[in-house]
Design a protein around this motif. Structure first.
Motif, PDB file in Angstrom:
ATOM      1  N   HIS A 135       0.818  -1.219   0.000  1.00 49.15           N
ATOM      2  CA  HIS A 135       0.000   0.000   0.000  1.00 49.15           C
ATOM      3  C   HIS A 135       0.848   1.264   0.000  1.00 49.15           C
ATOM      4  O   HIS A 135       0.569   2.242   0.707  1.00 49.15           O
ATOM      5  CB  HIS A 135      -0.946   0.000   1.193  1.00 49.15           C
ATOM      6  CG  HIS A 135      -1.925  -1.133   1.181  1.00 49.15           C
ATOM      7  ND1 HIS A 135      -3.174  -1.043   0.615  1.00 49.15           N
ATOM      8  CD2 HIS A 135      -1.810  -2.422   1.644  1.00 49.15           C
ATOM      9  CE1 HIS A 135      -3.805  -2.213   0.742  1.00 49.15           C
ATOM     10  NE2 HIS A 135      -2.996  -3.065   1.359  1.00 49.15           N
ATOM     11  N   GLY A 136       1.911   1.249  -0.815  1.00 47.40           N
ATOM     12  CA  GLY A 136       2.749   2.416  -0.960  1.00 47.40           C
ATOM     13  C   GLY A 136       3.849   2.552   0.078  1.00 47.40           C
ATOM     14  O   GLY A 136       4.650   3.483   0.010  1.00 47.40           O
ATOM     15  N   ASN A 137       3.914   1.639   1.023  1.00 47.96           N
ATOM     16  CA  ASN A 137       4.929   1.686   2.071  1.00 47.96           C
ATOM     17  C   ASN A 137       6.031   0.668   1.792  1.00 47.96           C
ATOM     18  O   ASN A 137       5.900  -0.197   0.928  1.00 47.96           O
ATOM     19  CB  ASN A 137       4.301   1.419   3.435  1.00 47.96           C
ATOM     20  CG  ASN A 137       3.197   2.411   3.760  1.00 47.96           C
ATOM     21  OD1 ASN A 137       3.370   3.609   3.556  1.00 47.96           O
ATOM     22  ND2 ASN A 137       2.070   1.907   4.254  1.00 47.96           N
ATOM     23  N   ALA A 138       7.113   0.752   2.543  1.00 45.12           N
ATOM     24  CA  ALA A 138       8.195  -0.219   2.444  1.00 45.12           C
ATOM     25  C   ALA A 138       7.875  -1.441   3.291  1.00 45.12           C
ATOM     26  O   ALA A 138       7.142  -1.360   4.290  1.00 45.12           O
ATOM     27  CB  ALA A 138       9.511   0.403   2.891  1.00 45.12           C
ATOM     28  N   CYS A 139       8.423  -2.581   2.888  1.00 43.99           N
ATOM     29  CA  CYS A 139       8.244  -3.796   3.683  1.00 43.99           C
ATOM     30  C   CYS A 139       8.984  -3.644   5.007  1.00 43.99           C
ATOM     31  O   CYS A 139      10.121  -3.166   5.054  1.00 43.99           O
ATOM     32  CB  CYS A 139       8.778  -5.002   2.910  1.00 43.99           C
ATOM     33  SG  CYS A 139       8.668  -6.564   3.815  1.00 43.99           S
ATOM     34  N   THR A 140       8.357  -4.054   6.091  1.00 47.35           N
ATOM     35  CA  THR A 140       8.965  -3.914   7.415  1.00 47.35           C
ATOM     36  C   THR A 140       9.986  -4.994   7.710  1.00 47.35           C
ATOM     37  O   THR A 140      10.727  -4.897   8.687  1.00 47.35           O
ATOM     38  CB  THR A 140       7.864  -3.965   8.485  1.00 47.35           C
ATOM     39  OG1 THR A 140       7.144  -5.213   8.383  1.00 47.35           O
ATOM     40  CG2 THR A 140       6.889  -2.811   8.315  1.00 47.35           C
ATOM     41  N   LYS A 141      10.059  -6.030   6.868  1.00 50.54           N
ATOM     42  CA  LYS A 141      10.946  -7.156   7.168  1.00 50.54           C
ATOM     43  C   LYS A 141      12.145  -7.258   6.225  1.00 50.54           C
ATOM     44  O   LYS A 141      13.133  -7.900   6.569  1.00 50.54           O
ATOM     45  CB  LYS A 141      10.151  -8.479   7.089  1.00 50.54           C
ATOM     46  CG  LYS A 141       8.985  -8.553   8.063  1.00 50.54           C
ATOM     47  CD  LYS A 141       9.475  -8.607   9.506  1.00 50.54           C
ATOM     48  CE  LYS A 141       8.321  -8.743  10.488  1.00 50.54           C
ATOM     49  NZ  LYS A 141       7.594 -10.007  10.356  1.00 50.54           N
ATOM     50  N   ALA A 142      12.057  -6.660   5.013  1.00 51.79           N
ATOM     51  CA  ALA A 142      13.152  -6.800   4.048  1.00 51.79           C
ATOM     52  C   ALA A 142      13.183  -5.577   3.140  1.00 51.79           C
ATOM     53  O   ALA A 142      12.118  -5.073   2.743  1.00 51.79           O
ATOM     54  CB  ALA A 142      12.986  -8.079   3.214  1.00 51.79           C
ATOM     55  N   PRO A 143      14.392  -5.063   2.787  1.00 52.23           N
ATOM     56  CA  PRO A 143      14.485  -3.899   1.901  1.00 52.23           C
ATOM     57  C   PRO A 143      14.062  -4.207   0.465  1.00 52.23           C
ATOM     58  O   PRO A 143      13.496  -3.349  -0.206  1.00 52.23           O
ATOM     59  CB  PRO A 143      15.959  -3.507   1.981  1.00 52.23           C
ATOM     60  CG  PRO A 143      16.665  -4.761   2.397  1.00 52.23           C
ATOM     61  CD  PRO A 143      15.711  -5.506   3.272  1.00 52.23           C
ATOM     62  N   ARG A 144      14.360  -5.406  -0.046  1.00 53.22           N
ATOM     63  CA  ARG A 144      13.944  -5.829  -1.388  1.00 53.22           C
ATOM     64  C   ARG A 144      13.230  -7.166  -1.260  1.00 53.22           C
ATOM     65  O   ARG A 144      13.784  -8.235  -1.522  1.00 53.22           O
ATOM     66  CB  ARG A 144      15.130  -5.956  -2.329  1.00 53.22           C
ATOM     67  CG  ARG A 144      15.825  -4.650  -2.663  1.00 53.22           C
ATOM     68  CD  ARG A 144      16.869  -4.880  -3.752  1.00 53.22           C
ATOM     69  NE  ARG A 144      16.238  -5.243  -5.026  1.00 53.22           N
ATOM     70  CZ  ARG A 144      16.906  -5.688  -6.070  1.00 53.22           C
ATOM     71  NH1 ARG A 144      18.217  -5.872  -6.009  1.00 53.22           N
ATOM     72  NH2 ARG A 144      16.270  -5.998  -7.201  1.00 53.22           N
ATOM     73  N   PRO A 145      11.986  -7.159  -0.859  1.00 55.83           N
ATOM     74  CA  PRO A 145      11.296  -8.421  -0.558  1.00 55.83           C
ATOM     75  C   PRO A 145      10.975  -9.219  -1.821  1.00 55.83           C
ATOM     76  O   PRO A 145      10.731  -8.657  -2.899  1.00 55.83           O
ATOM     77  CB  PRO A 145      10.008  -7.956   0.122  1.00 55.83           C
ATOM     78  CG  PRO A 145       9.759  -6.606  -0.455  1.00 55.83           C
ATOM     79  CD  PRO A 145      11.110  -5.991  -0.656  1.00 55.83           C
TER      80      PRO A 145
END
Length: 633
Positions: free
Chosen positions: A175-185
């Motif tokens: 939803h337009g945000n970065a993944c909280t667990k990995a920079p390039r998921p």
């Protein structure tokens, strides 16, 4: 070159690179898709015979692209190709020759585990070990024994300014945000099938966030998509400041790429041609004729024998005047607008009025007597025993197709980042039949049709068509009737399609092997011509099977059969009663795939502006029929 794989990944015909998938377009290979790169990446070094000489077409290209002086296009080049490359595919020259491409889209999905990741992720490997089978090139995923195939993820973003971009899978899922667990998921793409719309779930492997691609579809889904980044992947550039809304598109959609092309027939040099026109057409040859001495030297050469028909001082003056115009000493048209040069009028003049004695190795005409049964319709029937057509690609559009009568409709995209002195081109040799409808017959019919309710319905549909186009809506105020081809074009175009379909049944040519050129002219200079010719780059186009049909008694039989077939359609009465009415904006009347439509590679207007009620009576207003009584079935 890497020793792990070979560079060639597939093959394409020259005509495919002009009309179906040229610069900036996606080409579907068996295992992945590629994007044709810009002209800076093309190389013709060491390849002989790649220049296509057609002065009229070269002049039209420069007019259309608004190029002057040193920036002009000097060459039309065929696609880089080397004879014998397939016989020694391992050799470096063979591997280095071809049209440059790059994989696109660059997100891949494993067909076994549904892993979705960019192409440069360590998860995927490129396999292309057999130089003799470049079509077997593929990407694989090492998730299980056998290394299953990885295919291109099929969603992209486009805009009406011609930009193309990857779908933002990771930002969309989050939803337009970065993944909280990995920079390039890494993601997973699961297609659930169904027949309503795309039903594809995207899931983040790292955090478990999920989202369906349907949230990005339609007008409501556009608010979930980012603004266009202005990307041109074929050029490797981004246009800063693009304010268009990006649109979700499947990679193989037909409106992902529309070519902007020009084509011209090679005509015999006109002995009495206007000198300014002659110099402009043959500028590449004549630009150095700046003195009487140079003129005399050129005139003694067989290739420049046509100069003997002109006054030497007048030729030198015309060359110097044209050079002044190129240097900017004459007014130039406003930059940024595509204008097509008048390529059809010279062809009409030659096809309709030239003598058979003007034959060249590229062009030959032969008159055929018009039979008594056809004399009420045709003024002339002529065999075009030899012809050569040159075609040039000068740009492309996305989402909206370009219109030859209204080039401002869609935003053209350039083929190169920097100025180039050439454009891609191809040529075909063939044969044809030229028909000239009687002007008195056409003029009388055209006058009747101006007030016809059926023709008025066509005009109103064209206005709605222009109003409904995305590019026109974004432009604001515009003339919805600009580009209307006119009443006589509908009649000539419909007659051309009827004859093409009948010819394909008579002589064995497939309709896709034939082409048409409609010479309708304009209000100031009306024409009444139809050229049906072979338009395929192979032996089928030069065997004489088409021109022989113009002879007696074959052609009269073909015309009668065409009109007889037009009177009945298996889709009647639905087809016979069809007229575009508000809110419909389709541009045909009584026409369908059963009776009038032909291959889109054959039709010059995409099966638009067709209606058989203008040629044969269909049970309604019989006074709108063009065809004389003696030819009615």
């Amino acid at each position: 070159m890497s020793t792990n794989y070979f560079r060639r990944v597939g093959t394409a015909r020259a005509s495919h690179l002009m009309y179906t998938a040229g610069v900036g377009a996606l080409i579907d290979l068996p295992n992945f898709s590629v994007l044709v790169k810009g002209l800076e990446s093309w190389s013709h070094q060491g390849l002989p015979g790649h220049v296509i000489d057609e002065p009229r077409l070269r002049t039209a290209v420069n007019r259309s692209l608004q190029l002057y002086g040193a920036a002009r296009i000097h060459e039309l080049r065929a696609a880089p190709w080397m004879e014998g490359a397939d016989n020694s595919p391992k050799d470096w020259p063979a591997q280095g020759v071809g049209v440059p491409v790059t994989p696109f889209p660059q997100w891949l999905r494993c067909t076994a585990c549904n892993l979705l990741a960019p192409i440069d992720a360590e998860a995927f490997a490129f396999v292309n070990n057999n130089p003799r089978t470049p079509h077997e090139a593929k990407f694989v995923h090492d998730c299980k024994p056998g290394k299953p195939l990885a295919v291109a993820a099929r969603f992209t973003l486009v805009c009406t300014s011609g930009h193309l971009d990857e779908f933002p899978y990771a930002p969309f899922v989050h939803h337009g945000n970065a993944c909280t667990k990995a920079p390039r998921p890494l993601l997973r793409m699961k297609d659930h099938g169904g027949n309503q719309a795309a039903n594809v779930t995207l899931e983040c492997v790292a955090c478990g966030e999920r989202r369906n691609i349907r949230d990005a579809m339609g007008e409501r889904g556009q608010r979930h998509l980012p603004r266009c980044r202005g990307r041109h992947p074929h050029l490797g550039t981004f246009d800063a400041g693009c304010d268009e809304q990006a649109t979700l598109m499947v990679a193989g959609a037909s409106n992902q790429w529309f070519p902007i092309t020009l084509s011209a027939l090679a005509l015999p040099p006109a002995k009495d041609a206007d000198l300014a026109e002659l110099v402009e057409e043959r500028w590449a040859e004549l630009q150095s004729v700046t003195s009487r001495a140079i003129f005399d030297a050129f005139a003694r050469t067989p290739a420049y024998g046509y100069l003997k028909d002109h006054d030497p001082e007048a030729v030198v003056a015309a060359v110097l005047a044209h050079q002044d115009r190129l240097d900017g000493k004459a007014a130039q048209e406003t930059a940024g607008t595509l204008t097509t040069g008048d390529l059809l009028s010279p062809e009409w003049a030659v096809l309709a009025f030239s003598s058979a004695d003007d034959a060249t190795e590229d062009f030959a005409l032969e008159d055929v007597p018009v039979t008594e049964g056809l004399a009420d319709l045709f003024a002339d029937v002529r065999q075009v025993q030899r012809l050569r057509e040159a075609r040039a690609l000068i740009g492309f559009t996305r989402l909206d197709a370009p219109d030859p009568e209204s080039p401002e409709i869609a935003t053209p995209v350039r083929l190169a980042r920097t100025s180039q002195n050439w454009v891609p081109a191809s040529e075909v040799r063939g044969e044809g039949i030229f028909l000239r409808v009687r002007e008195d017959l056409m003029a009388e019919w055209e006058e009747r049709m101006r007030k016809s309710p059926a023709m008025q319905a066509h005009r109103e549909a064209f206005a709605r068509f222009r109003t409904n186009r995305k590019s026109d809506r974004l432009r604001g105020e515009f003339d919805p009737m600009h580009g209307w081809p006119g009443e006589r074009y509908l009649a000539l175009h419909s007659l051309s399609h009827l004859l093409i379909r009948a010819i394909s049944l008579e002589c064995g040519y497939s309709s896709a092997s034939l082409g048409e050129r409609i010479y309708a002219g304009d209000e100031e200079s009306p024409h009444t011509g139809i050229l049906i010719y072979t338009a395929v780059p192979d032996a089928e186009g030069t065997l004489g099977g088409l021109v022989s049909l113009a002879e007696e008694p074959h052609f009269e039989r073909i015309v009668r059969r065409a009109l007889r077939d037009a009177a009945r359609c298996s889709s009647d009465p639905l087809c016979a009663e069809r007229l575009p009415k508000d809110p419909a904006d389709y541009l045909h009347g009584a026409a369908c795939h059963v009776c009038l439509f032909v291959s889109e590679t054959t039709c010059e207007r995409g099966n638009r502006f067709l209606d058989r009620r203008f040629l044969v009576p269909l049970g309604d207003e019989s006074d709108q029929v063009l065809t004389p009584i003696s030819l009615r079935p």
